[in-house]
Design a protein around this motif. Structure first.
Motif, PDB file in Angstrom:
ATOM      1  N   ALA A  86     -26.055  40.062  28.834  1.00  0.00           N
ATOM      2  CA  ALA A  86     -25.545  38.798  28.305  1.00  0.00           C
ATOM      3  C   ALA A  86     -25.952  38.654  26.847  1.00  0.00           C
ATOM      4  N   LEU A  87     -25.040  38.117  26.041  1.00  0.00           N
ATOM      5  CA  LEU A  87     -25.372  37.810  24.664  1.00  0.00           C
ATOM      6  C   LEU A  87     -26.453  36.732  24.651  1.00  0.00           C
ATOM      7  N   ARG A  88     -27.434  36.925  23.786  1.00  0.00           N
ATOM      8  CA  ARG A  88     -28.572  35.998  23.744  1.00  0.00           C
ATOM      9  C   ARG A  88     -28.803  35.560  22.302  1.00  0.00           C
ATOM     10  N   VAL A  89     -29.071  34.280  22.131  1.00  0.00           N
ATOM     11  CA  VAL A  89     -29.438  33.771  20.816  1.00  0.00           C
ATOM     12  C   VAL A  89     -30.783  33.069  20.918  1.00  0.00           C
ATOM     13  N   ALA A  90     -31.509  33.104  19.806  1.00  0.00           N
ATOM     14  CA  ALA A  90     -32.780  32.386  19.709  1.00  0.00           C
ATOM     15  C   ALA A  90     -32.584  31.227  18.741  1.00  0.00           C
ATOM     16  N   ILE A  91     -33.039  30.054  19.147  1.00  0.00           N
ATOM     17  CA  ILE A  91     -32.779  28.824  18.393  1.00  0.00           C
ATOM     18  C   ILE A  91     -34.101  28.158  18.035  1.00  0.00           C
ATOM     19  N   ALA A  92     -34.243  27.791  16.757  1.00  0.00           N
ATOM     20  CA  ALA A  92     -35.468  27.146  16.276  1.00  0.00           C
ATOM     21  C   ALA A  92     -35.217  25.671  16.008  1.00  0.00           C
ATOM     22  N   VAL A  93     -36.033  24.826  16.612  1.00  0.00           N
ATOM     23  CA  VAL A  93     -36.004  23.389  16.342  1.00  0.00           C
ATOM     24  C   VAL A  93     -37.200  23.122  15.427  1.00  0.00           C
ATOM     25  N   VAL A  94     -36.933  23.109  14.126  1.00  0.00           N
ATOM     26  CA  VAL A  94     -38.003  23.087  13.123  1.00  0.00           C
ATOM     27  C   VAL A  94     -38.294  21.645  12.685  1.00  0.00           C
ATOM     28  N   PHE A 115     -28.877  23.562  15.310  1.00  0.00           N
ATOM     29  CA  PHE A 115     -30.173  24.094  14.892  1.00  0.00           C
ATOM     30  C   PHE A 115     -29.992  25.547  14.438  1.00  0.00           C
ATOM     31  N   PRO A 116     -30.834  26.035  13.530  1.00  0.00           N
ATOM     32  CA  PRO A 116     -30.733  27.431  13.104  1.00  0.00           C
ATOM     33  C   PRO A 116     -30.854  28.367  14.307  1.00  0.00           C
ATOM     34  N   ALA A 117     -30.043  29.409  14.303  1.00  0.00           N
ATOM     35  CA  ALA A 117     -30.015  30.322  15.454  1.00  0.00           C
ATOM     36  C   ALA A 117     -29.657  31.717  14.994  1.00  0.00           C
ATOM     37  N   GLY A 118     -30.081  32.693  15.785  1.00  0.00           N
ATOM     38  CA  GLY A 118     -29.749  34.080  15.472  1.00  0.00           C
ATOM     39  C   GLY A 118     -29.568  34.889  16.741  1.00  0.00           C
ATOM     40  N   MET A 119     -28.718  35.913  16.669  1.00  0.00           N
ATOM     41  CA  MET A 119     -28.473  36.784  17.808  1.00  0.00           C
ATOM     42  C   MET A 119     -29.693  37.656  18.070  1.00  0.00           C
ATOM     43  N   VAL A 120     -30.051  37.790  19.358  1.00  0.00           N
ATOM     44  CA  VAL A 120     -31.197  38.613  19.759  1.00  0.00           C
ATOM     45  C   VAL A 120     -30.678  39.963  20.237  1.00  0.00           C
ATOM     46  N   ALA A 127     -38.635  34.945  19.903  1.00  0.00           N
ATOM     47  CA  ALA A 127     -39.399  34.047  19.039  1.00  0.00           C
ATOM     48  C   ALA A 127     -39.393  34.542  17.593  1.00  0.00           C
ATOM     49  N   SER A 128     -39.561  35.846  17.426  1.00  0.00           N
ATOM     50  CA  SER A 128     -39.537  36.410  16.067  1.00  0.00           C
ATOM     51  C   SER A 128     -38.156  36.267  15.447  1.00  0.00           C
ATOM     52  N   VAL A 129     -37.126  36.448  16.262  1.00  0.00           N
ATOM     53  CA  VAL A 129     -35.759  36.283  15.768  1.00  0.00           C
ATOM     54  C   VAL A 129     -35.534  34.849  15.297  1.00  0.00           C
ATOM     55  N   ALA A 130     -36.023  33.888  16.055  1.00  0.00           N
ATOM     56  CA  ALA A 130     -35.845  32.480  15.673  1.00  0.00           C
ATOM     57  C   ALA A 130     -36.468  32.202  14.305  1.00  0.00           C
ATOM     58  N   VAL A 131     -37.668  32.734  14.084  1.00  0.00           N
ATOM     59  CA  VAL A 131     -38.359  32.531  12.798  1.00  0.00           C
ATOM     60  C   VAL A 131     -37.616  33.246  11.668  1.00  0.00           C
ATOM     61  N   GLN A 132     -37.254  34.508  11.900  1.00  0.00           N
ATOM     62  CA  GLN A 132     -36.603  35.302  10.854  1.00  0.00           C
ATOM     63  C   GLN A 132     -35.228  34.751  10.494  1.00  0.00           C
ATOM     64  N   THR A 156     -20.675  27.859  24.006  1.00  0.00           N
ATOM     65  CA  THR A 156     -20.452  29.264  23.650  1.00  0.00           C
ATOM     66  C   THR A 156     -20.563  30.221  24.831  1.00  0.00           C
ATOM     67  N   GLY A 157     -21.276  29.823  25.896  1.00  0.00           N
ATOM     68  CA  GLY A 157     -21.438  30.694  27.055  1.00  0.00           C
ATOM     69  C   GLY A 157     -22.507  31.751  26.895  1.00  0.00           C
ATOM     70  N   VAL A 158     -23.227  31.776  25.761  1.00  0.00           N
ATOM     71  CA  VAL A 158     -24.303  32.753  25.571  1.00  0.00           C
ATOM     72  C   VAL A 158     -25.604  32.185  26.139  1.00  0.00           C
ATOM     73  N   VAL A 159     -26.566  33.075  26.387  1.00  0.00           N
ATOM     74  CA  VAL A 159     -27.886  32.638  26.832  1.00  0.00           C
ATOM     75  C   VAL A 159     -28.671  32.192  25.597  1.00  0.00           C
ATOM     76  N   ALA A 160     -29.063  30.941  25.576  1.00  0.00           N
ATOM     77  CA  ALA A 160     -29.762  30.375  24.424  1.00  0.00           C
ATOM     78  C   ALA A 160     -31.224  30.122  24.780  1.00  0.00           C
ATOM     79  N   THR A 161     -32.130  30.674  23.961  1.00  0.00           N
ATOM     80  CA  THR A 161     -33.570  30.468  24.139  1.00  0.00           C
ATOM     81  C   THR A 161     -34.059  29.587  22.991  1.00  0.00           C
ATOM     82  N   TYR A 162     -34.726  28.486  23.351  1.00  0.00           N
ATOM     83  CA  TYR A 162     -35.095  27.466  22.368  1.00  0.00           C
ATOM     84  C   TYR A 162     -36.603  27.473  22.100  1.00  0.00           C
ATOM     85  N   TYR A 163     -36.942  27.236  20.821  1.00  0.00           N
ATOM     86  CA  TYR A 163     -38.353  27.159  20.422  1.00  0.00           C
ATOM     87  C   TYR A 163     -38.574  25.945  19.541  1.00  0.00           C
TER      88      TYR A 163
END
Length: 212
Positions: A86-94, A115-120, A127-132, A156-163
């Motif tokens: 599954a497509l995964r994104v990392a999302i930062a709530v800064v 929120f800022p997000a990036g593909m993992v 977590a590193s992806v969210a920061v970068q 979007t239907g992707v798996v979203a991981t939030y930090y």
């Protein structure tokens, strides 16, 4: 033509499959009982005695090139299944004081704040992806405070991981103008003016209320 060093019940049954014969027809072709063929299907690991080995050698040699090619294909181990990932994104709530960082995305003819997000990528640490990705998009340096969980994103239907993350340094700037229109810290109290409340992952709202 491949050479079968030792016939087992499994390879004998594969020969039957390659010849496209029923149990009865295969038994008649080999000159053995149909009950024996049924036993081979029930006990695929069984190794045949010498006289049966010879019978199967003869049947294979006389089967013809088409059957032999088909038999060779059946002998090959199945290719490993590649599980779709599954497509995964990392999302930062800064957070910066009473503000939270948002980016305004282009897409589908309308603008959306998020929120800022990036593909993992496979093997990467979310977590590193969210920061970068936050720094790459906005110029803001942040550090992860805690994970907020994950979900399949309803849009979007992707798996979203939030930090939940804390601002370290840097003023927001739109460093990805092809994807984004604007970047800004907005008051947490005004967040739902930018993103509808029913589209915000509930642990985010709970975390923002707890940190006011």
């Amino acid at each position: 033509m491949d050479v079968v060093e030792t016939w087992t019940a499994r390879t004998a049954c594969l020969l039957q499959q390659a010849m496209r014969l029923t149990n009865e027809a295969f038994a008649e072709h080999l000159g053995i009982s149909e009950r024996t063929i049924s036993r081979w299907h029930a006990q695929p690991g069984m190794t045949h005695r010498t006289e049966v080995q010879q019978i199967l050698d003869t049947a294979y040699e006389q089967a013809g090139e088409t059957v032999q090619r088909r038999f060779a294909l059946l002998l090959r181990p199945p290719a490993p299944r590649l599980e779709a990932q599954a497509l995964r994104v990392a999302i930062a709530v800064v957070l910066r004081g009473s503000d939270v960082l948002l980016v305004c995305r282009r897409g589908d003819g309308e603008l959306r704040w998020q929120f800022p997000a990036g593909m993992v990528k496979p093997g990467a640490d979310p977590a590193s992806v969210a920061v970068q990705e936050t720094h790459g998009e906005t110029g803001v340096h942040c550090t992860i405070r805690e994970p907020l969980g994950e979900r399949v994103h309803p849009t979007t239907g992707v798996v979203a991981t939030y930090y939940l993350a804390d601002h370290l340094a840097g003023d927001p700037a739109n460093l990805d103008p092809l994807e984004n229109v604007d970047v800004a810290f907005v008051p947490r109290a005004a967040l739902t003016r930018f993103i509808p409340a029913d589209q915000i992952f509930s642990p985010i709202l709970e975390a923002l209320e707890a940190t006011v």
